[in-house]
Design a protein around this motif. Structure first.
Motif, mmCIF file in Angstrom:
data_model
loop_
_atom_site.group_PDB
_atom_site.id
_atom_site.type_symbol
_atom_site.label_atom_id
_atom_site.label_comp_id
_atom_site.label_asym_id
_atom_site.label_seq_id
_atom_site.Cartn_x
_atom_site.Cartn_y
_atom_site.Cartn_z
ATOM 1 N N LEU A 1 0.835 -1.197 0.000
ATOM 2 C CA LEU A 1 0.000 0.000 0.000
ATOM 3 C C LEU A 1 0.871 1.249 0.000
ATOM 4 N N GLY A 2 1.753 1.366 0.992
ATOM 5 C CA GLY A 2 2.580 2.561 1.084
ATOM 6 C C GLY A 2 3.480 2.759 -0.120
ATOM 7 N N ARG A 3 4.164 1.689 -0.541
ATOM 8 C CA ARG A 3 5.124 1.813 -1.637
ATOM 9 C C ARG A 3 4.454 1.675 -3.005
ATOM 10 N N ALA A 4 3.711 0.582 -3.200
ATOM 11 C CA ALA A 4 3.163 0.307 -4.525
ATOM 12 C C ALA A 4 1.991 1.212 -4.887
ATOM 13 N N VAL A 5 1.017 1.333 -4.003
ATOM 14 C CA VAL A 5 -0.210 2.072 -4.339
ATOM 15 C C VAL A 5 -0.066 3.564 -4.060
ATOM 16 N N GLN B 1 9.395 7.152 1.180
ATOM 17 C CA GLN B 1 9.944 6.379 2.295
ATOM 18 C C GLN B 1 8.770 5.689 2.996
ATOM 19 N N PRO B 2 8.331 4.547 2.488
ATOM 20 C CA PRO B 2 7.109 3.917 3.010
ATOM 21 C C PRO B 2 7.318 3.060 4.249
ATOM 22 N N TYR B 3 8.581 2.706 4.557
ATOM 23 C CA TYR B 3 8.801 1.672 5.571
ATOM 24 C C TYR B 3 9.024 2.216 6.975
ATOM 25 N N HIS B 4 8.429 1.511 7.926
ATOM 26 C CA HIS B 4 8.698 1.775 9.338
ATOM 27 C C HIS B 4 9.789 0.807 9.776
ATOM 28 N N PRO B 5 10.780 1.267 10.527
ATOM 29 C CA PRO B 5 11.896 0.394 10.904
ATOM 30 C C PRO B 5 11.502 -0.775 11.798
ATOM 31 N N ILE B 6 10.299 -0.739 12.343
ATOM 32 C CA ILE B 6 9.854 -1.847 13.180
ATOM 33 C C ILE B 6 9.449 -3.059 12.338
ATOM 34 N N GLY B 7 9.275 -2.840 11.024
ATOM 35 C CA GLY B 7 8.848 -3.928 10.140
ATOM 36 C C GLY B 7 9.793 -5.118 10.156
ATOM 37 N N GLN B 8 9.225 -6.297 9.909
ATOM 38 C CA GLN B 8 10.013 -7.543 9.894
ATOM 39 C C GLN B 8 10.126 -8.012 8.447
ATOM 40 N N PRO B 9 11.313 -7.861 7.833
ATOM 41 C CA PRO B 9 11.468 -8.273 6.437
ATOM 42 C C PRO B 9 11.702 -9.768 6.309
ATOM 43 N N HIS B 10 11.424 -10.292 5.104
ATOM 44 C CA HIS B 10 11.780 -11.669 4.790
ATOM 45 C C HIS B 10 13.295 -11.767 4.680
ATOM 46 N N ALA B 11 13.858 -12.851 5.180
ATOM 47 C CA ALA B 11 15.309 -13.037 5.108
ATOM 48 C C ALA B 11 15.784 -13.135 3.670
ATOM 49 N N GLU C 1 1.273 -3.950 -11.436
ATOM 50 C CA GLU C 1 0.129 -4.646 -10.849
ATOM 51 C C GLU C 1 -0.984 -3.618 -10.660
ATOM 52 N N SER C 2 -2.224 -4.051 -10.796
ATOM 53 C CA SER C 2 -3.326 -3.132 -10.534
ATOM 54 C C SER C 2 -3.440 -2.871 -9.032
ATOM 55 N N THR C 3 -4.097 -1.778 -8.689
ATOM 56 C CA THR C 3 -4.352 -1.504 -7.277
ATOM 57 C C THR C 3 -5.090 -2.673 -6.643
ATOM 58 N N LEU C 4 -6.049 -3.240 -7.374
ATOM 59 C CA LEU C 4 -6.812 -4.385 -6.858
ATOM 60 C C LEU C 4 -5.883 -5.551 -6.535
ATOM 61 N N ALA C 5 -4.934 -5.841 -7.424
ATOM 62 C CA ALA C 5 -4.000 -6.938 -7.178
ATOM 63 C C ALA C 5 -3.159 -6.676 -5.933
ATOM 64 N N CYS C 6 -2.754 -5.422 -5.740
ATOM 65 C CA CYS C 6 -1.973 -5.069 -4.546
ATOM 66 C C CYS C 6 -2.791 -5.284 -3.281
ATOM 67 N N LEU C 7 -4.067 -4.906 -3.328
ATOM 68 C CA LEU C 7 -4.935 -5.090 -2.172
ATOM 69 C C LEU C 7 -5.192 -6.568 -1.916
ATOM 70 N N HIS C 8 -5.321 -7.349 -2.979
ATOM 71 C CA HIS C 8 -5.492 -8.794 -2.809
ATOM 72 C C HIS C 8 -4.266 -9.407 -2.135
ATOM 73 N N THR C 9 -3.090 -8.905 -2.480
ATOM 74 C CA THR C 9 -1.871 -9.409 -1.847
ATOM 75 C C THR C 9 -1.879 -9.100 -0.348
ATOM 76 N N ILE C 10 -2.308 -7.890 0.011
ATOM 77 C CA ILE C 10 -2.395 -7.529 1.426
ATOM 78 C C ILE C 10 -3.365 -8.465 2.147
ATOM 79 N N LEU C 11 -4.506 -8.724 1.538
ATOM 80 C CA LEU C 11 -5.492 -9.612 2.159
ATOM 81 C C LEU C 11 -4.950 -11.033 2.300
ATOM 82 N N GLU C 12 -4.245 -11.515 1.280
ATOM 83 C CA GLU C 12 -3.642 -12.854 1.369
ATOM 84 C C GLU C 12 -2.620 -12.900 2.500
#
Length: 249
Positions: A138-142, A147-157, A216-227
């Motif tokens: 949402l922050g970055r793609a849509v 600077q969309p990221y909060h440093p508390i976020g947990q990234p994938h290794a 990706e469409s906005t809809l696809a981005c939102l579907h990813t968030i829901l998944e």
């Protein structure tokens, strides 16, 4: 033999793989014959993507798995909504599911949120990852935030973010109260975006956050968030059941 441009097919005959653990491994197309699979535990969050299937004794069990997960997690079936009202309902279901789970966590022994089961993320780390997922899709793609990221976020290794050194993200465990505060802000961010979203907004093409050369469409981005929300909720509930000694349905 396999063609030169394809990996060599490995064949196991009379092999004992009992207790083996495969993490972030590609087992697509694996064929097993006359095997003992009692107690086998398969977790494949992309099971239904692109018409994927999982055959057991000649039966494609993927649709049954999906239907059972919808039964266990009310509201999960809404995650494929394609219109603004449907997406708003889908997000309300996500919020309700997590609220119930957070209430459950509040009744469990202190420290539960930091327990890791079989090396998986703890409950707190799972919420931190969902912060990052929202920031990414949402922050970055849509929203296209610089600077969309909060440093508390947990990234994938296994993922690297363009323009972000690994040290940007928290190397120390924040308090659970801090995690809840940031997470609540990201939940509200999705809710606020959906409150004003239109059908036209959903069709807008956005740069893919992991592969900017694609869109990706906005809809696809939102579907990813829901998944992401429903899969990680499933993981969280699974591990809370283990910590609390609760048997699966």
């Amino acid at each position: 033999m396999s063609p030169p441009d394809q990996p060599q097919v490995q064949v196991f005959v009379d092999a004992d793989l009992s207790g083996a653990r495969f993490v972030r491994s590609d087992l697509s197309g694996v064929v097993m014959r006359a095997v003992h699979v009692t107690g086998a535990d398969i977790d494949a969050p992309w099971l239904l993507e692109g018409g994927n299937s999982l055959w057991v004794n000649g039966v494609d069990v993927a649709p049954y798995v999906d239907a059972e997960l919808d039964r266990r997690f009310p509201g999960r079936s809404l995650r494929r909504a394609t219109d603004p009202d449907g997406l708003r309902g889908a997000w309300a279901a996500v919020e309700a599911a997590w609220a119930t789970t957070l209430d459950r966590v509040g009744t469990m022994p202190p420290g539960t949120v930091d327990v890791q089961v079989d090396g998986e993320w703890s409950f707190a780390q799972t919420l931190r990852h969902l912060v990052m997922a929202t920031d990414t899709w949402l922050g970055r793609a849509v929203l296209g935030r610089e600077q969309p990221y909060h440093p508390i976020g947990q990234p994938h290794a296994e993922y690297e973010l363009d323009g972000y050194d690994a040290s940007f993200f928290s190397r120390t465990e924040p308090s659970f109260d801090e995690v809840l505060e940031v997470r609540a802000g990201r939940v509200a961010m999705v809710r606020d975006f959906l409150a004003a979203a239109t059908t036209e907004d959903l069709a807008v093409a956005r740069r893919h956050p992991w592969a900017p050369e694609h869109s990706e469409s906005t809809l696809a981005c939102l579907h990813t968030i829901l998944e992401e929300e429903w899969e990680h909720h499933r993981y969280a509930v699974r591990d809370l059941d283990t910590v609390g000694g609760t048997a699966r349905d």
